[in-house]
Design an enzyme around this catalytic site. Sequence first.
Site, PDB file in Angstrom:
ATOM      1  N   ASP A 201      -0.310  17.533  10.686  1.00 34.60           N
ATOM      2  CA  ASP A 201      -0.670  16.450  11.310  1.00 34.60           C
ATOM      3  C   ASP A 201      -1.721  17.018  12.696  1.00 34.60           C
ATOM      4  O   ASP A 201      -1.317  17.471  13.351  1.00 34.60           O
ATOM      5  CB  ASP A 201       1.040  15.562  12.395  1.00 34.60           C
ATOM      6  CG  ASP A 201       0.671  14.466  13.240  1.00 34.60           C
ATOM      7  OD1 ASP A 201       1.203  13.651  12.466  1.00 34.60           O
ATOM      8  OD2 ASP A 201      -0.765  14.300  14.187  1.00 34.60           O
TER       9      ASP A 201
ATOM     10  N   GLY B 170      -7.825  10.445   8.323  1.00 35.65           N
ATOM     11  CA  GLY B 170      -6.656  10.451   8.504  1.00 35.65           C
ATOM     12  C   GLY B 170      -5.941  11.201   8.051  1.00 35.65           C
ATOM     13  O   GLY B 170      -6.470  12.357   7.441  1.00 35.65           O
ATOM     14  N   ASN B 171      -4.706  10.900   7.370  1.00 35.83           N
ATOM     15  CA  ASN B 171      -4.524  12.334   6.673  1.00 35.83           C
ATOM     16  C   ASN B 171      -4.821  12.810   5.451  1.00 35.83           C
ATOM     17  O   ASN B 171      -4.826  13.745   4.730  1.00 35.83           O
ATOM     18  CB  ASN B 171      -2.454  11.948   6.382  1.00 35.83           C
ATOM     19  CG  ASN B 171      -2.187  12.194   7.016  1.00 35.83           C
ATOM     20  OD1 ASN B 171      -1.697  12.903   7.776  1.00 35.83           O
ATOM     21  ND2 ASN B 171      -0.137  11.168   7.856  1.00 35.83           N
ATOM     22  N   GLY B 172      -5.233  11.766   4.591  1.00 36.93           N
ATOM     23  CA  GLY B 172      -6.413  11.741   3.498  1.00 36.93           C
ATOM     24  C   GLY B 172      -7.233  11.157   4.143  1.00 36.93           C
ATOM     25  O   GLY B 172      -7.404  10.843   5.156  1.00 36.93           O
TER      26      GLY B 172
ATOM     27  N   ARG C  78      -2.590  -1.931  -3.325  1.00 38.98           N
ATOM     28  CA  ARG C  78      -3.820  -0.674  -3.687  1.00 38.98           C
ATOM     29  C   ARG C  78      -3.325   0.095  -4.389  1.00 38.98           C
ATOM     30  O   ARG C  78      -1.858   0.399  -4.576  1.00 38.98           O
ATOM     31  CB  ARG C  78      -3.116  -0.216  -2.394  1.00 38.98           C
ATOM     32  CG  ARG C  78      -4.800   0.897  -2.000  1.00 38.98           C
ATOM     33  CD  ARG C  78      -4.425   1.375  -1.496  1.00 38.98           C
ATOM     34  NE  ARG C  78      -4.533   3.360  -0.504  1.00 38.98           N
ATOM     35  CZ  ARG C  78      -4.947   4.302   0.183  1.00 38.98           C
ATOM     36  NH1 ARG C  78      -4.174   3.895   0.965  1.00 38.98           N
ATOM     37  NH2 ARG C  78      -5.845   4.902   0.365  1.00 38.98           N
TER      38      ARG C  78
ATOM     39  N   ASN D  40       1.061  -0.995   0.177  1.00 34.99           N
ATOM     40  CA  ASN D  40      -0.091  -0.392  -0.034  1.00 34.99           C
ATOM     41  C   ASN D  40       0.964   0.921  -0.235  1.00 34.99           C
ATOM     42  O   ASN D  40       1.791   1.716   0.561  1.00 34.99           O
ATOM     43  CB  ASN D  40      -1.377  -0.187   1.266  1.00 34.99           C
ATOM     44  CG  ASN D  40      -1.939   1.066   1.108  1.00 34.99           C
ATOM     45  OD1 ASN D  40      -1.456   1.958   0.600  1.00 34.99           O
ATOM     46  ND2 ASN D  40      -2.961   1.255   2.437  1.00 34.99           N
TER      47      ASN D  40
ATOM     48  N   ARG E 121      -4.044  18.532   1.542  1.00 35.10           N
ATOM     49  CA  ARG E 121      -5.061  18.863   0.839  1.00 35.10           C
ATOM     50  C   ARG E 121      -6.392  19.756   0.991  1.00 35.10           C
ATOM     51  O   ARG E 121      -6.648  19.685   1.772  1.00 35.10           O
ATOM     52  CB  ARG E 121      -5.744  17.842  -0.555  1.00 35.10           C
ATOM     53  CG  ARG E 121      -4.477  16.697  -0.321  1.00 35.10           C
ATOM     54  CD  ARG E 121      -5.165  15.726  -1.042  1.00 35.10           C
ATOM     55  NE  ARG E 121      -4.666  14.236  -1.377  1.00 35.10           N
ATOM     56  CZ  ARG E 121      -4.786  12.811  -0.734  1.00 35.10           C
ATOM     57  NH1 ARG E 121      -6.273  12.470  -0.619  1.00 35.10           N
ATOM     58  NH2 ARG E 121      -4.331  11.685  -0.805  1.00 35.10           N
TER      59      ARG E 121
ATOM     60  N   HIS F  42     -10.641   5.862  -1.318  1.00 36.26           N
ATOM     61  CA  HIS F  42     -10.634   4.702   0.157  1.00 36.26           C
ATOM     62  C   HIS F  42     -12.089   3.809  -0.028  1.00 36.26           C
ATOM     63  O   HIS F  42     -12.054   3.333   1.239  1.00 36.26           O
ATOM     64  CB  HIS F  42     -11.281   6.370   1.252  1.00 36.26           C
ATOM     65  CG  HIS F  42      -9.946   7.260   1.731  1.00 36.26           C
ATOM     66  ND1 HIS F  42     -10.598   8.128   1.811  1.00 36.26           N
ATOM     67  CD2 HIS F  42      -8.652   6.372   1.976  1.00 36.26           C
ATOM     68  CE1 HIS F  42      -9.517   8.825   2.298  1.00 36.26           C
ATOM     69  NE2 HIS F  42      -8.105   7.879   2.358  1.00 36.26           N
TER      70      HIS F  42
ATOM     71  N   GLU G 145      -7.069  -1.745   5.503  1.00 32.61           N
ATOM     72  CA  GLU G 145      -7.312  -1.778   3.957  1.00 32.61           C
ATOM     73  C   GLU G 145      -6.531  -2.884   3.527  1.00 32.61           C
ATOM     74  O   GLU G 145      -6.080  -3.499   2.392  1.00 32.61           O
ATOM     75  CB  GLU G 145      -6.490  -0.489   2.987  1.00 32.61           C
ATOM     76  CG  GLU G 145      -7.254   0.503   3.377  1.00 32.61           C
ATOM     77  CD  GLU G 145      -6.498   1.753   2.974  1.00 32.61           C
ATOM     78  OE1 GLU G 145      -5.082   1.793   3.668  1.00 32.61           O
ATOM     79  OE2 GLU G 145      -7.380   2.975   2.730  1.00 32.61           O
TER      80      GLU G 145
HETATM   81  P1  ADP Z   1      -2.856   8.096   6.242  1.00 32.54           P
HETATM   82  O1  ADP Z   1      -2.817   6.706   6.230  1.00 32.54           O
HETATM   83  O2  ADP Z   1      -3.424   8.370   5.671  1.00 32.54           O
HETATM   84  O3  ADP Z   1      -1.213   8.402   6.471  1.00 32.54           O
HETATM   85  P2  ADP Z   1      -3.190   7.784   8.999  1.00 32.54           P
HETATM   86  O4  ADP Z   1      -4.826   7.403   9.247  1.00 32.54           O
HETATM   87  O5  ADP Z   1      -2.459   7.058   9.478  1.00 32.54           O
HETATM   88  O6  ADP Z   1      -3.067   8.659   8.237  1.00 32.54           O
HETATM   89  O7  ADP Z   1      -3.566   8.858   9.796  1.00 32.54           O
HETATM   90  C1  ADP Z   1      -2.750   9.945  10.539  1.00 32.54           C
HETATM   91  C2  ADP Z   1      -4.019  11.454  11.099  1.00 32.54           C
HETATM   92  O8  ADP Z   1      -4.250  10.733  12.627  1.00 32.54           O
HETATM   93  C3  ADP Z   1      -2.723  12.640  11.589  1.00 32.54           C
HETATM   94  O9  ADP Z   1      -3.293  13.558  10.962  1.00 32.54           O
HETATM   95  C4  ADP Z   1      -2.737  12.140  13.700  1.00 32.54           C
HETATM   96  O10 ADP Z   1      -2.137  13.000  13.811  1.00 32.54           O
HETATM   97  C5  ADP Z   1      -4.239  11.890  14.080  1.00 32.54           C
HETATM   98  N1  ADP Z   1      -3.560  11.172  14.234  1.00 32.54           N
HETATM   99  C6  ADP Z   1      -3.206   9.268  15.149  1.00 32.54           C
HETATM  100  N2  ADP Z   1      -3.406   9.357  16.606  1.00 32.54           N
HETATM  101  C7  ADP Z   1      -4.343  10.009  16.797  1.00 32.54           C
HETATM  102  C8  ADP Z   1      -3.972  10.819  18.467  1.00 32.54           C
HETATM  103  N3  ADP Z   1      -3.946  10.072  18.731  1.00 32.54           N
HETATM  104  N4  ADP Z   1      -4.902  12.031  18.829  1.00 32.54           N
HETATM  105  C9  ADP Z   1      -5.451  12.918  17.286  1.00 32.54           C
HETATM  106  N5  ADP Z   1      -4.957  12.317  15.898  1.00 32.54           N
HETATM  107  C10 ADP Z   1      -3.773  11.458  15.600  1.00 32.54           C
END
Ligand code: ADP
Length: 400
Positions: free
Chosen positions: A282, A209-211, A93, A12, A240, A180, A380
């Site tokens: 973040d 998440g980030n996305g 993916r 992925n 984004r 997604h 995923e």
């Molecule tokens: P991706 O897979 O899209 O890169 P993730 O699903 O890993 O992203 O999510 C990352 C996001 O989740 C970040 O913004 C991170 O700060 C947030 N995050 C993870 N744990 C926590 C938490 N305990 N409190 C607040 N935000 C969190």
Amino acid sequence: MKTAMPCVLTVNGGSSSIRFAVYEAGDTPRRRLDGKIDRIGLSGTNLTVTDPAGKLPGSRRLALADHGTAADFLLDWLETQPVFASVKAVGHRVVHGMKHSEPERVTPKLLAELHRITVYAPEHLPREIGLIEAFRRRHPKLPQVACFDTAFHRNMPRVAKLLPIPRRYAARGVERYGFHGLSYAYLMEELGRLDPAAAEGRVILAHLGNGASLAAVRHGKSVDTSMGFTPAAGLVMGTRTGDLDPGLVYYLARTERMTVAQFQKMVNHESGLLGVSGTSSDLRDLCAREASDVRAAQAVELFCYQVRKWIGSFAAALGGLETLVFAAGIGENAPLIRERICDGLGFLGIELNRKRNARNAPLISARAGRVRVRVIRTDEELMIARSVTRVLNLGSMRET
Ligand code: ADP
């Protein structure tokens, strides 16, 4: 004679990371290990691996890897692992397949097609094709399967797919696709397991998440989703913009002579939570600084406000709501953010139980609320492993 289960490797590839996992193939694939390479493109590219017991069987560090060298870095490590001998297939993916939506074995024809459509997903497809080609170069006989992230939304109603631009573009495939999809398919399978009647009802899935995106689902089918023609659309994300006023293109071109490439970079990599806060994409970082940094506080507020608006709009699209599911990094781990999103949604029947929400419990709604609000850990990789097992019929295979 001792038999070894054939294994599936899932890959992925994200913008700055590659997540991978090895599963024993079967009706319910069993995870043997998983890991990720992160900080790709930054100094200190890192590979970490964990096994199901949470032990750390491996980690390695590279001075700096780009996406090409990261794939070789991963392959170098995998080839030294005993489990790699049992890997009979690789599942990837793949963000976009245009007309291809079912998981499909990678052939030269499919690869050529993916190259042809990179213009539809320029931020993702080139990297994903690069990973497939890296495996093909080193292990030409190893079957690979592409699992498309658009698949879940392929039968969205026409009205949810149409973009309000001249008709001729729709004929070229310029329409809303949604992404997604692997995560949403997994969440719906899990919901079906936990509460079959709810999975048939009106559901909003929030993959934060980030996305980040949301999907409106009825009778198990995607009715609408916040991402559109590309994953840059919809909700404000880590870097984004999400949906943007189209008038900005002309304004920035005229006032700053901004080029198309600069605009693409800005809306995908310099905006969202990072752009508004000026410091971080973040959410956890931003929450930690909210009290002392007004811009961080505004970024967090904007995120919660927009998720709330999307929930309201999808409740309208569905004509009501019975289940709301939170998933992904923010959705699964940030009680305060869930609370702030749901605050004021009592009129829809959304009310949280504070204690259960604080624990990230699987069911976080208050008894009085009409809507069942759930936290489901998305997976995923497992979805990819299931698809590969099915496409290649690995579940019935045994190695002696
Ligand atoms: P991706 O897979 O899209 O890169 P993730 O699903 O890993 O992203 O999510 C990352 C996001 O989740 C970040 O913004 C991170 O700060 C947030 N995050 C993870 N744990 C926590 C938490 N305990 N409190 C607040 N935000 C969190």
